[in-house]
Write an enzyme that holds these catalytic residues in place. Structure first.
Site, mmCIF file in Angstrom:
data_model
loop_
_atom_site.group_PDB
_atom_site.id
_atom_site.type_symbol
_atom_site.label_atom_id
_atom_site.label_comp_id
_atom_site.label_asym_id
_atom_site.label_seq_id
_atom_site.Cartn_x
_atom_site.Cartn_y
_atom_site.Cartn_z
ATOM 1 N N SER A 192 -52.511 10.957 29.215
ATOM 2 C CA SER A 192 -52.124 9.861 29.670
ATOM 3 C C SER A 192 -51.958 10.066 31.215
ATOM 4 O O SER A 192 -52.778 10.044 31.768
ATOM 5 C CB SER A 192 -50.622 9.769 29.194
ATOM 6 O OG SER A 192 -49.869 8.391 29.567
ATOM 7 N N HIS A 396 -50.963 5.912 21.446
ATOM 8 C CA HIS A 396 -50.900 6.601 22.675
ATOM 9 C C HIS A 396 -50.087 7.925 22.509
ATOM 10 O O HIS A 396 -50.589 8.958 23.105
ATOM 11 C CB HIS A 396 -50.221 5.942 23.798
ATOM 12 C CG HIS A 396 -50.449 6.419 25.167
ATOM 13 N ND1 HIS A 396 -51.535 6.097 25.690
ATOM 14 C CD2 HIS A 396 -49.681 7.092 26.087
ATOM 15 C CE1 HIS A 396 -51.440 6.516 27.134
ATOM 16 N NE2 HIS A 396 -50.268 7.066 27.173
#
Ligand SMILES: *[C@@H]1O[C@H](CO)[C@@H](O)[C@H](O)[C@H]1NC(C)=O
Ligand SMILES: *[C@@H]1O[C@H](CO)[C@@H](O)[C@H](O)[C@H]1NC(C)=O
Ligand SMILES: *[C@@H]1O[C@H](CO)[C@@H](O)[C@H](O)[C@H]1NC(C)=O
Ligand SMILES: *[C@@H]1O[C@H](CO)[C@@H](O)[C@H](O)[C@H]1NC(C)=O
Ligand SMILES: *[C@@H]1O[C@H](CO)[C@@H](O)[C@H](O)[C@H]1NC(C)=O
Ligand SMILES: *[C@@H]1O[C@H](CO)[C@@H](O)[C@H](O)[C@H]1NC(C)=O
Length: 421
Positions: A192, A396
């Site tokens: 990320s 995610h």
């Protein structure tokens, strides 16, 4: 949207909520809190212990060696790195060094929470790699400064975005590791924002390309035009107002109030799942989660270690990219941009400066990382390979916590790394 802003602001302000009676969110929160406490009470003590131990102690508990290293940045932040020099068995031959970079609101804990044989850091150490886990400024282990106090000098201490992390923190930690290990190159794995700061570093300081054997981007964030995270959409709409508000509060420490998150969680989550406690966690309010792949025994451990602290400017800098569709430096407003950059708009990061090999792992169900945005990044990078995850539900945070992450991500990464040894 206006309603959302009013809710956001009133719940952010400790001043308001102590004088006014927000009984509804308060009730919602206290119910959730009770449920969470009841849930924690049923847990085996082993799991409760894992949620409370500091990362180096957690690692040693499972029989792995762990070292704690500190680095001081030129602007005074004291950063802590946790190293697993080898697995439970040490290998006689010297193996490559791996640098693991966590994402926003996270820390070195990310890579070890699921435990041995599941956490990425343990798996890498068992393969004989020398694993270094960073903690960037503002996170739990790096909330220290040579002369600023994170509470008393709050505005100044938290006055940074991921730009500063990318041009100051990451390079200095990589230099430290290279010096300590006598290696000239390392593997970089970033999740990320951990990928974002790599692109910032190598576009602003291209000489760092030469210190990287290969870079693995797990759910990489650069372009954000197509992302669907509700919290980031709200911030994108009210970026200026939110910054002004934090300014008034005299801090840039991003600490949303629990009542706000309980409300948000209510709209985001299935009403009576155990997973609802996750929805009160800022990290998951931003990133979402995938119930199918979430190991429910891990929940309390994740809750014990995240969110780990961030500046509101990091969130606003991402939100800026949602609006502009560009990967660029901080926008001060067009008048101040003239002072800082000599132009009315902030400059784009020059992705053409990145020539280290980059592997882009992305998935279909990711709230923050849309396939189209990854493809844009892929075409702008000279030397990148896009790798789609073979699970359409992958979200995610699954890169760190999913039950099948070792098969889908870690094994694949290690297979690729073998080509560079
Ligand atoms: C706040 O609201 C709750 C629930 O409606 C009520 O019981 C309580 O008396 C109120 N407190 C104040 C200070 O008004
Ligand atoms: C790591 O070392 C620093 C400096 O010696 C110390 O302040 C810190 O508490 C240590 N961290 C842990 C998790 O033990
Ligand atoms: C925050 O940093 C900016 C530069 O990015 C600087 O202009 C500003 O004065 C700083 N604010 C505080 C309160 O330190
Ligand atoms: C490497 O570390 C040693 C001491 O730990 C220091 O004296 C030396 O200057 C460092 N070298 C570089 C290139 O940073
Ligand atoms: C909520 O929980 C009840 C029993 O605890 C169950 O019957 C029901 O299906 C659940 N609802 C949802 C939407 O999961
Ligand atoms: C779920 O997490 C617990 C606690 O870390 C662990 O003992 C268990 O093996 C995990 N289950 C799976 C299927 O990964």
């Amino acid at each position: 949207m206006t309603v959302a802003l009013i809710i956001y602001i009133t719940l952010q302000l400790p001043l308001f909520s102590s004088t006014a009676n927000f009984s509804e969110p308060q009730d919602k929160f206290s119910i959730l809190k009770k449920e969470t406490e009841a849930y924690f009470a049923t847990l085996p003590s082993n799991i409760r212990e894992d949620s409370e131990l500091l990362v180096p102690d957690l690692i040693r508990k499972y029989g792995y060696p762990c070292e704690n290293h500190t680095v001081v940045t030129p602007d005074g932040y004291i950063l802590e790195m946790h190293r697993i020099p080898h697995g439970r068995k040490s290998f006689p031959d010297k193996r490559s060094v791996i640098y693991l970079q966590h994402g926003i609101l996270a820390s070195s804990a990310d890579w070890v929470l699921p435990g041995p044989r599941k956490g990425f850091a343990y798996i890498l150490a068992d393969f004989g790699y020398d694993v270094w886990m960073s903690n960037v400024r503002g996170t739990r282990y790096s909330r220290k400064h040579t002369y600023l106090d994170p509470e008393k000098d709050s505005l100044e201490f938290w006055n940074f975005s991921w730009h500063e992390i990318g041009v100051i923190d990451v390079p200095i930690m990589i230099d430290y590791i290279i010096n300590k290990t006598n290696e000239n190159k390392l593997f970089y794995i970033g999740h990320s924002q951990g990928a974002t700061v790599f692109y910032v570093m190598c576009s602003e300081k291209p000489q760092y390309n030469d210190k990287i054997k290969a870079m693995f981007s797990l759910a990489p964030i650069a372009f954000l035009k197509h992302m669907i995270s509700p919290l980031l959409l709200i911030v994108a709409e009210f970026r200026t107002e939110i910054l002004a508000l934090y300014n008034v509060l005299n801090t840039y420490n991003f600490l949303p109030r629990n009542e706000f998150l309980a409300q948000l969680g209510d709209t985001l989550c299935n009403d009576n799942s155990t997973f609802q406690i996750l929805c009160t966690n800022a990290l998951f309010a931003i990133c979402g989660f995938n119930e199918k792949q979430m190991n429910s025994s891990l929940l309390p451990i994740i809750m014990g270690h995240t969110p780990s602290g961030a500046s509101v400017k990091q969130i606003c800098h991402f939100a800026q990219g949602v609006k502009s569709g560009k990967f660029q430096r901080w926008d001060y407003g067009w008048v101040s941009n003239l002072d800082y950059y000599g132009d009315t708009s902030p400059p784009n990061y020059n992705l053409r400066n990145i020539y280290a090999p980059v592997y882009l792992f992305y998935s279909k169900n990711d709230w923050l990382v849309h396939e189209l945005d990854v493809m844009k990044l892929h075409t702008e990078l000279f030397n990148s390979i896009a790798v789609q995850v073979f699970d359409d539900h992958f979200n995610h945070m699954d890169y760190l916590y999913a039950i099948n992450a070792p098969d889908l991500i870690y094994q694949r990464t290690i297979d690729i790394m073998k080509h560079y040894n």
